[in-house]
Scaffold this active site. Structure first.
Site, mmCIF file in Angstrom:
data_model
loop_
_atom_site.group_PDB
_atom_site.id
_atom_site.type_symbol
_atom_site.label_atom_id
_atom_site.label_comp_id
_atom_site.label_asym_id
_atom_site.label_seq_id
_atom_site.Cartn_x
_atom_site.Cartn_y
_atom_site.Cartn_z
ATOM 1 N N ASP A 94 67.806 70.824 49.373
ATOM 2 C CA ASP A 94 69.147 70.873 48.820
ATOM 3 C C ASP A 94 69.037 71.361 47.380
ATOM 4 O O ASP A 94 67.979 71.256 46.762
ATOM 5 C CB ASP A 94 69.814 69.491 48.878
ATOM 6 C CG ASP A 94 71.323 69.628 48.671
ATOM 7 O OD1 ASP A 94 71.983 68.615 48.504
ATOM 8 O OD2 ASP A 94 71.817 70.777 48.672
ATOM 9 N N SER A 95 70.155 71.857 46.856
ATOM 10 C CA SER A 95 70.126 72.601 45.582
ATOM 11 C C SER A 95 70.186 71.694 44.353
ATOM 12 O O SER A 95 69.967 72.138 43.238
ATOM 13 C CB SER A 95 71.347 73.510 45.529
ATOM 14 O OG SER A 95 72.507 72.691 45.717
ATOM 15 N N CYS A 306 63.837 52.524 74.682
ATOM 16 C CA CYS A 306 63.182 53.439 73.740
ATOM 17 C C CYS A 306 61.682 53.480 73.992
ATOM 18 O O CYS A 306 61.063 52.448 74.257
ATOM 19 C CB CYS A 306 63.457 52.968 72.313
ATOM 20 S SG CYS A 306 62.686 53.993 71.044
ATOM 21 N N CYS A 308 59.445 54.705 71.735
ATOM 22 C CA CYS A 308 58.752 54.989 70.476
ATOM 23 C C CYS A 308 57.591 54.020 70.290
ATOM 24 O O CYS A 308 57.485 52.989 70.969
ATOM 25 C CB CYS A 308 59.721 54.893 69.295
ATOM 26 S SG CYS A 308 60.002 53.222 68.680
ATOM 27 N N CYS A 311 58.676 50.347 69.734
ATOM 28 C CA CYS A 311 59.217 49.652 70.909
ATOM 29 C C CYS A 311 58.164 49.442 71.986
ATOM 30 O O CYS A 311 58.286 48.536 72.818
ATOM 31 C CB CYS A 311 60.409 50.419 71.468
ATOM 32 S SG CYS A 311 61.796 50.396 70.323
ATOM 33 N N HIS A 337 61.192 53.829 64.347
ATOM 34 C CA HIS A 337 62.123 53.691 65.479
ATOM 35 C C HIS A 337 63.452 54.405 65.203
ATOM 36 O O HIS A 337 63.951 55.162 66.053
ATOM 37 C CB HIS A 337 62.407 52.218 65.791
ATOM 38 C CG HIS A 337 63.585 52.068 66.704
ATOM 39 N ND1 HIS A 337 63.519 52.296 68.063
ATOM 40 C CD2 HIS A 337 64.883 51.807 66.414
ATOM 41 C CE1 HIS A 337 64.723 52.153 68.588
ATOM 42 N NE2 HIS A 337 65.584 51.866 67.619
#
Ligand SMILES: CNc1nc2c(CC[C@H]3O[C@@H](OC)[C@H](O)[C@@H]3OC)c3nc(N)[nH]c(=O)c3cc2[nH]1
Ligand SMILES: [Zn+2]
Length: 372
Positions: A94-95, A306, A308, A311, A337
């Site tokens: 971002d600027s 989930c 991941c 989990c 997660h």
């Protein structure tokens, strides 16, 4: 060959949702995409290998923060941001426009740029379109955002009109300062507040500059969700169909669905990692505050749906214990997660668009997730 190109793969039959692919010098990005935020050259509490493993193809970083600390010259000497933070996929920076207005102790906005005091040590600085592009060039990001003013909400029409017109003049200066066009793309940012005619004016002015991609700025700044959706109903269509569209600072699952439904391709939000550090998880059954006493003897996974790392290996009782004990691992596991959850949600959204069942998937998700 332009640094960044967009390929439209499929449009949803019933909505403006679209499936696409963005190509960058550091790999391709399947869209719609959620981009993890790595403000100070790190996705907080995450190693790059973990962010890659969950499928992230692009992360964000910030001009304002890296300019103030460690300084863009140090990042340049390190070989650029990819090398410095050990991330070899795409990076969008971002600027600094938004941060200057929301973080720094704002001194004044002039045609030249913005004078501000650092939120770190109070030192005085000046960010201008040229300075922002100089910093992002040193960082070596694949996508550089234009230096703009994100108008506050609410703001009167006169202020918003003057602000968007200055943002367009700043965009022309950013384009002038944009040099390595083979390796870095410059995205313009549409402003115009909550005024549809001003949004159209801003879009026409920035699209005229024929840039590789465009963002919708000035939203997710405290306005009601209905108002954001009402603005998006029209302003996404003001942007060209053959370029990526990035809705800045959005968002949580419901906002992602609303943005995708209106034709947005790219999203970013700090919330997944920020709320994770406070023990708040996004799960398929809605939000879970893991510090709640009811999880003290709950030995089931955080989110049974989930897959991941968190989990698969830990229980709610253990995660609650980590948070109650202020253990560092608490932030690591819950950030993992939450990011995995949003990246996986976007993967499911992409699949739903491919199979012409986006609206059905949205209804199914809303039914299970409960209140947002
Ligand atoms: C949260 N809502 C929101 N964020 C916004 C950001 C920052 C995202 C950037 O700021 C960091 O998160 C606050 C993230 O790091 C992200 O990096 C690209 C915006 N940036 C610019 N240049 N112009 C805008 O109009 C704008 C609007 C926003 N609305
Ligand atoms: Zn999980």
């Amino acid at each position: 060959m332009a640094a960044v190109t967009y390929e439209l793969i499929k449009k949803d039959a019933k909505t403006k949702a679209r499936r696409g692919r963005v190509t960058t010098p550091h790999g391709t990005i399947e869209t719609p995409v959620f981009m993890p935020v790595g403000t100070a050259a790190t996705v907080k509490a995450m190693r790059p290998e973990e962010v890659k493993e969950m499928g992230a193809e692009i992360i964000l970083s910030n001009t304002y923060h890296l300019y103030l600390r460690p300084g863009h010259e140090i990042v340049r000497e390190a070989g650029g941001l990819h090398k410095f933070m050990n991330w070899d996929r795409a990076i969008l920076t971002d600027s600094g426009g938004f941060q200057v207005f929301s973080l720094g102790d704002l001194r004044k906005i002039t045609e030249e740029g913005v004078e501000f005091r650092s939120h770190i040590d109070g030192s005085k600085h000046m960010l201008s379109p040229e300075k922002s592009i100089e910093v992002q060039t040193a960082l070596g990001s694949d996508i550089m955002m234009a230096f703009d003013e994100c108008a506050p909400y609410p703001a009167d029409r006169g202020y918003v009109k003057n602000s968007l017109e200055r943002t367009t003049r700043w965009l022309r200066r950013c384009k002038e300062a944009w040099n390595d066009r083979e390796n870095q793309a410059l995205f313009g940012i549409m402003q115009g507040g909550m005024y549809k005619d001003l949004r159209k004016q801003s879009a026409e002015e920035i699209v005229e500059l024929d840039l590789p991609g465009y963002a919708i700025g000035g939203l997710s700044v405290g306005e009601p969700k209905e108002l954001m959706c009402d603005i998006l109903d029209d302003c996404v269509d003001y942007l060209p169909e053959d370029k990526p569209r990035y809705l800045m600072g959005v968002g949580t699952p419901d906002y992602l669905f609303e943005g995708v439904e209106r034709g947005v391709d790219m999203f970013d939000c700090v919330l997944p990692t920020r709320i994770a550090r406070h023990g708040m998880a996004m799960t398929s059954a809605g939000k879970v505050n893991i510090k709640n006493a009811k999880y003290e003897r709950d030995f089931t996974p955080l989110d049974p749906e989930c897959d991941c790392y968190t989990c698969r290996n830990y229980s709610r009782a253990y995660l609650r214990h980590l948070f109650k004990s202020n253990e560092i691992l608490s932030a690591m596991l819950l950030s993992n997660h939450n990011l995995h959850f949003l990246i996986n949600l976007m993967r499911q959204i992409r699949k739903a668009i491919e199979e012409d069942r986006f609206l059905e998937f949205k209804r199914e998700f809303y039914g299970k997730y409960g209140e947002f």
